[in-house]
Scaffold this active site. Structure first.
Site, PDB file in Angstrom:
ATOM      1  N   MET A  30      -9.293  -2.587   1.149  1.00 21.59           N
ATOM      2  CA  MET A  30      -9.819  -3.155  -0.101  1.00 21.59           C
ATOM      3  C   MET A  30      -8.684  -3.327  -1.116  1.00 21.59           C
ATOM      4  O   MET A  30      -8.925  -3.430  -2.318  1.00 21.59           O
ATOM      5  CB  MET A  30     -10.922  -2.258  -0.667  1.00 21.59           C
ATOM      6  CG  MET A  30     -12.111  -2.162   0.291  1.00 21.59           C
ATOM      7  SD  MET A  30     -13.667  -1.853  -0.531  1.00 21.59           S
ATOM      8  CE  MET A  30     -13.337  -0.261  -1.254  1.00 21.59           C
ATOM      9  N   ALA A  32      -5.225  -2.460  -3.427  1.00 21.14           N
ATOM     10  CA  ALA A  32      -4.640  -1.340  -4.189  1.00 21.14           C
ATOM     11  C   ALA A  32      -3.857  -0.456  -3.210  1.00 21.14           C
ATOM     12  O   ALA A  32      -4.054   0.771  -3.148  1.00 21.14           O
ATOM     13  CB  ALA A  32      -5.713  -0.541  -4.932  1.00 21.14           C
ATOM     14  N   HIS A  37      -2.231   3.402   3.315  1.00 19.07           N
ATOM     15  CA  HIS A  37      -2.559   2.117   3.947  1.00 19.07           C
ATOM     16  C   HIS A  37      -1.365   1.618   4.769  1.00 19.07           C
ATOM     17  O   HIS A  37      -1.523   1.128   5.888  1.00 19.07           O
ATOM     18  CB  HIS A  37      -2.867   1.045   2.897  1.00 19.07           C
ATOM     19  CG  HIS A  37      -4.047   1.345   2.022  1.00 19.07           C
ATOM     20  ND1 HIS A  37      -3.927   1.653   0.693  1.00 19.07           N
ATOM     21  CD2 HIS A  37      -5.366   1.372   2.299  1.00 19.07           C
ATOM     22  CE1 HIS A  37      -5.124   1.844   0.177  1.00 19.07           C
ATOM     23  NE2 HIS A  37      -6.021   1.693   1.123  1.00 19.07           N
TER      24      HIS A  37
END
Ligand code: AMP
Length: 276
Positions: A30, A32, A37
């Protein structure tokens, strides 16, 4: 790095690669993006010919409108961070993903009723809706999910089974800040003092592993809860030790179990977990 906003254009391009037997690795996010990540994207790019990352803030998984509105959106920075690891980024808008409302209701039995499912009604149904749509477009060989969202991994594995998909689900270890705090875009919203204090969460979880031989399961759960609730900045929502597959609370010690925690500090809700 190629950028796509249209699902049709993306799947057309991916089809040309599949003809040449390329393996497609996929990391849904998603945005940010932080190093947690990036660790998934990095692993994906090592293990596949082509790495696809999606960045889409999925409205159907938010049970709180304000959370959705306030979710951080940092697209330019995100693209800059992934450009060296990622071959294709998919950045659809809401209309592209949901040209009509998704009314599907998934049945996950027990696993979406407990823990996060109990506190965030409809959240996992929304996750299943978006992940099934993304998988439909990308048709990945391998898809990468972080164990930070432990329950989500169980949901996705169940979804893949239910829909009889060919994608392998690869669960990836939690990346932590130097203090031990699990990386999360929410950490940015913590005042420095609270962020420093939040290091206690992982410390207590790690310490609890050494108590396993002397305490019963429920004694250990209570030990973690009372130890963390003693901290003036922390309020526990739940701490449960569960079976890794069924997510049922265990009563006797056995293998393949995880302690999952959700808590509030300041006005931020954090989750974490530890394997025993
Ligand atoms: P999100 O953008 O929050 O939906 O997260 C996208 C993916 O990154 C999910 O599979 C998360 O579990 C994973 N992720 C988020 N934080 C971390 C972390 N600290 N370590 C490993 N994976 C993470």
């Amino acid at each position: 790095m190629k950028q796509y906003k249209s699902k049709l254009d993306l799947s057309k391009y991916l089809n040309t690669l599949k003809i040449n037997d390329k393996t497609i690795g996929f990391v849904p996010t998603m945005g940010a993006l932080h190093n947690g990540h990036l660790s998934l994207i990095n692993k994906c790019s090592k293990e596949n010919d082509i790495t696809v990352v999606s960045i889409f803030v999925n409205p159907t998984q938010f049970n709180n409108k304000n959370d959705l509105i306030n979710y951080p959106r940092t697209l330019a920075k995100d693209l800059d961070k992934i450009k060296d690891y990622c071959d294709i980024v998919f950045i659809p808008d809401e209309n592209e993903m949901y040209n009509e409302p998704d009314k599907r209701l998934f049945d996950f039995g027990n696993i979406d009723k407990v823990m996060e499912g109990k506190h965030r009604i409809g959240h996992f149904n929304g996750v299943a809706q978006i992940v099934s749509r993304l998988f439909d477009i990308v048709q990945p060989t391998n898809a990468y999910f972080g164990l930070k969202d432990f329950q989500q991994v169980a949901i996705i594995k169940n979804l893949v089974q239910q829909l009889d998909l060919k994608t392998n689900i690869i669960s990836c270890k939690i990346l932590r800040e130097e203090s031990g705090l699990a990386m999360s875009s929410r950490n940015e919203r913590l005042a420095p003092k609270l962020r420093e204090n939040a290091a206690i969460i992982n410390k207590v979880l790690i310490e609890s592993k050494s108590k396993k031989s002397e305490l019963t399961v429920s004694e250990l759960e209570n030990w973690v809860i009372s130890k963390l609730n003693k901290n003036e900045f922390i309020e526990i929502e739940y701490f449960s030790i569960v079976d890794n597959t069924t997510l049922e609370n265990i009563t006797e010690w056995k293998d393949n179990i995880t302690g999952c925690i959700a808590l509030h500090t300041g006005n931020v809700r954090l989750i974490d977990n530890v394997g025993y």
